[in-house]
Design a protein around this motif. Structure first.
Motif, short mmCIF file in Angstrom:
data_model
loop_
_atom_site.label_atom_id
_atom_site.label_comp_id
_atom_site.label_asym_id
_atom_site.label_seq_id
_atom_site.Cartn_x
_atom_site.Cartn_y
_atom_site.Cartn_z
N ARG A 54 0.81 -1.21 0.00
CA ARG A 54 0.00 0.00 0.00
C ARG A 54 0.85 1.26 0.00
N ILE A 55 0.36 2.29 -0.71
CA ILE A 55 0.85 3.66 -0.57
C ILE A 55 -0.21 4.44 0.19
N ASN A 62 8.32 12.91 -4.92
CA ASN A 62 9.66 12.80 -5.47
C ASN A 62 10.24 14.20 -5.44
N GLY A 63 11.13 14.44 -4.48
CA GLY A 63 11.57 15.81 -4.23
C GLY A 63 10.41 16.64 -3.73
N GLY A 64 10.15 17.77 -4.35
CA GLY A 64 9.07 18.63 -3.91
C GLY A 64 7.75 18.40 -4.62
N GLY A 181 6.32 2.36 11.48
CA GLY A 181 7.71 2.79 11.59
C GLY A 181 8.43 2.14 12.75
N ARG A 182 7.69 1.45 13.62
CA ARG A 182 8.29 0.73 14.74
C ARG A 182 8.59 -0.71 14.33
N LEU A 244 7.64 3.93 -0.82
CA LEU A 244 7.91 5.10 -1.67
C LEU A 244 8.00 6.36 -0.84
N ASN A 245 7.31 6.35 0.31
CA ASN A 245 7.34 7.51 1.21
C ASN A 245 8.34 7.35 2.34
N THR A 246 8.48 6.14 2.88
CA THR A 246 9.27 5.96 4.10
C THR A 246 10.70 5.52 3.84
N LEU A 247 10.94 4.84 2.73
CA LEU A 247 12.28 4.33 2.43
C LEU A 247 12.48 4.34 0.90
#
Length: 268
Positions: A54-55, A62-64, A181-182, A244-247
């Motif tokens: 999932r996203i 991607n960058g800004g 994230g844990r 894609l967001n966290t790593l």
């Protein structure tokens, strides 16, 4: 090739059928005449690309620049777009020396916002199947993931499959089905969870007195899903869900993304 829509590979008494028109998924894997994958156009084993799992809310940056993917599993986007794409067969070979292979590609297109090419290679022998997937860019760098989502049958006609693996950690799963994230100590199943195996994915499925099948990969991430009665999923992938967001792992003109997994088996 058994029909216009399927590509068949054989090695000894092992038969593999791939459907490039159905997202280049494995439709069937028969070992000694025994089907090991759940059947149906949504099952078999499909590639996850250009992201896995999932996203969050279908959004990534991607960058800004922020991008929105279709919410095909509301409130999230799940499992990429490759499984919904028609792939092109570019090469098949082997079959005479206990080995057969096939190569497929497709070009990234909307709704994915970047251009590039995805390649998937199937290499079959009498005792193993190796799957290799790569993503390259035609221009700008972008974050991406690759992985596989096989639906192994829970039962092959005897006792239910037994799952064996020793992860270093489990990604804590929130109420939104995303990792928090844990990292926590692995919990007992049933699972729809991501696990860390820093020495490489190594999961054994055993159907007692029938078949042992090992799923291995140099990747350290694997999702295990066994909440359905019919099948068990063991999903090696290049990063965690929502990665894609966290790593983010960038695909660049000089650094494409490539990952392989091998399923090896022996009769019991």
């Amino acid at each position: 090739m058994s029909s216009d829509k399927s590509v068949r590979l054989a090695a000894g008494d092992v038969e593999l059928t791939v459907r490039p028109d159905l997202g280049c998924r494995i439709e069937s894997l028969r070992i000694g005449g025994t089907e090991v994958l759940r059947q149906g156009e949504h099952y078999g084993s499909f590639p996850m690309v250009p992201w896995c799992g999932r996203i969050e809310h279908g959004e990534f940056r991607n960058g800004g620049t922020k991008y929105q993917m279709p919410l095909n599993s509301p409130p999230h986007a799940i499992h990429g777009t490759g499984r919904d794409t028609v792939w092109k067969r570019v090469r098949t070979g082997g079959g005479e020396s206990g080995h057969a292979e096939a190569h497929f590609t497709y070009d990234l297109a909307e709704p994915w916002p970047y251009t590039g090419r995805v390649t998937q290679i199937f290499e079959l022998s009498e005792s193993a199947l190796t799957l290799t997937m790569g993503v390259e860019t035609y221009g700008d760098s972008f974050p991406a993931q690759v992985g596989w989502h096989p639906w192994f049958l829970r039962n092959l006609g005897g006792e239910d499959v037994r799952l064996g693996f020793t992860p270093a950690w489990q990604e804590e799963r929130g109420d939104d089905h995303l990792p928090t994230g844990r990292r926590i100590d692995p919990l007992p199943g049933p699972w729809d969870d991501c696990f860390g195996m820093p020495d490489g994915v190594d999961v054994t499925l055993t159907w007692p007195e029938q078949l042992e099948l090992k799923v291995t990969s140099r990747s350290e991430w694997v999702v295990v899903y066994d909440e359905q009665e019919a099948a068990v999923c063991v999903e090696p992938q290049s990063g965690p869900p929502n990665g894609l967001n966290t790593l983010p792992r960038l695909v660049t003109p000089v650094d494409p993304l490539e990952l392989a997994t091998t399923w090896s088996w022996r009769r019991l």
